[in-house]
Design a protein around this motif. Structure first.
Motif, PDB file in Angstrom:
ATOM      1  N   ALA A 122       0.845  -1.202   0.000  1.00 36.16           N
ATOM      2  CA  ALA A 122       0.000   0.000   0.000  1.00 36.16           C
ATOM      3  C   ALA A 122       0.876   1.246   0.000  1.00 36.16           C
ATOM      4  N   GLY A 123       1.965   1.216   0.764  1.00 37.25           N
ATOM      5  CA  GLY A 123       2.899   2.350   0.796  1.00 37.25           C
ATOM      6  C   GLY A 123       3.542   2.595  -0.557  1.00 37.25           C
ATOM      7  N   LEU A 124       3.948   1.526  -1.238  1.00 37.69           N
ATOM      8  CA  LEU A 124       4.524   1.682  -2.582  1.00 37.69           C
ATOM      9  C   LEU A 124       3.500   2.275  -3.549  1.00 37.69           C
ATOM     10  N   ALA A 176      -1.255   6.439  -5.898  1.00 43.41           N
ATOM     11  CA  ALA A 176      -2.547   5.798  -5.634  1.00 43.41           C
ATOM     12  C   ALA A 176      -3.141   6.340  -4.341  1.00 43.41           C
ATOM     13  N   HIS A 177      -4.460   6.358  -4.274  1.00 42.70           N
ATOM     14  CA  HIS A 177      -5.185   6.711  -3.050  1.00 42.70           C
ATOM     15  C   HIS A 177      -5.690   5.398  -2.454  1.00 42.70           C
ATOM     16  N   LEU A 223      -5.447   5.000  -9.599  1.00 44.40           N
ATOM     17  CA  LEU A 223      -6.081   3.982  -8.760  1.00 44.40           C
ATOM     18  C   LEU A 223      -6.534   4.598  -7.442  1.00 44.40           C
ATOM     19  N   GLU A 224      -7.793   4.325  -7.106  1.00 46.31           N
ATOM     20  CA  GLU A 224      -8.339   4.744  -5.822  1.00 46.31           C
ATOM     21  C   GLU A 224      -9.040   3.547  -5.201  1.00 46.31           C
ATOM     22  N   ILE A 240      -9.450   3.748 -12.041  1.00 45.42           N
ATOM     23  CA  ILE A 240     -10.206   2.633 -11.484  1.00 45.42           C
ATOM     24  C   ILE A 240     -10.438   2.987 -10.023  1.00 45.42           C
ATOM     25  N   THR A 241     -11.716   3.015  -9.637  1.00 45.33           N
ATOM     26  CA  THR A 241     -12.113   3.332  -8.273  1.00 45.33           C
ATOM     27  C   THR A 241     -12.798   2.111  -7.687  1.00 45.33           C
TER      28      THR A 241
END
Length: 185
Positions: free
Chosen positions: A45-47, A53-54, A73-74, A93-94
């Motif tokens: 998630a950090g990367l 990305a959100h 990306l969200e 893409i949400t």
């Protein structure tokens, strides 16, 4: 982002900046994301956040997920994206809260205009509202919005946005097959 009117056989379809960012992401994916141990969800998630990305809380994106452009990306809270998923996100893409995308699913945010002389590349966003489950090896096409609580059955193909929330869709093309019980989170 997409170059219009180009000849894709001899020239790129994306800006130099976009191509450089995707190569940097591909290197990070290969060296840091893909080999990370399965439980290292916070690391991945950090990367993804580092590349724009959100990402919400309690998100599990597994190491063998292919993401074309993290900056498009969200992901909401409490989401799982399984190994083998492809997020081909030329456009946004949400993914809504409490959603699951199962092994081998493919969300394809780009295609080509088969009526244009150069097969012009085109892209459109994909939106998953909350509590959506895309089952194993299902395909979701560009421009699709999946309503809250929708389930897309294994190996189904969704090319148009379904209308009914809290419904199971199956087949090629996916059609409603039954309602499901609504759960409020």
């Amino acid at each position: 982002m997409i170059i219009q009117g180009n000849d894709p056989t001899i020239s790129p379809s994306f800006s130099l900046q976009n191509r450089i960012m995707r190569q940097l992401w591909n290197c990070a994916w290969l060296l840091l994301f893909r080999p990370s141990p399965r439980p290292f969800h916070a690391w991945r998630a950090g990367l993804l956040r580092l590349f724009g990305a959100h990402i919400g809380k309690h998100v599990h994106v597994y190491p063998a997920v292919r993401i074309w452009a993290p900056w498009n990306l969200e992901i909401g809270n409490h989401v799982g994206v399984a190994d083998g998923v492809t997020l081909y996100n030329m456009d946004m893409i949400t993914i809504g809260d409490y959603s699951v995308i199962s092994q081998g699913a493919h969300l394809c945010g780009g295609s080509h205009d088969y009526n244009s002389q150069n097969f012009q590349l085109m892209a459109a966003p994909i939106t998953l509202q909350s509590q959506v489950w895309i089952c194993a090896e299902a395909f979701v096409s560009q421009g699709v919005t999946l309503p809250a609580g929708a389930v897309i059955a294994a190996r189904s193909v969704v090319t148009r946005s379904p209308k009914d929330a809290w419904t199971v869709y199956a087949g090629m093309p996916a059609k409603p097959i039954r309602k499901r019980t609504q759960h409020v989170k």
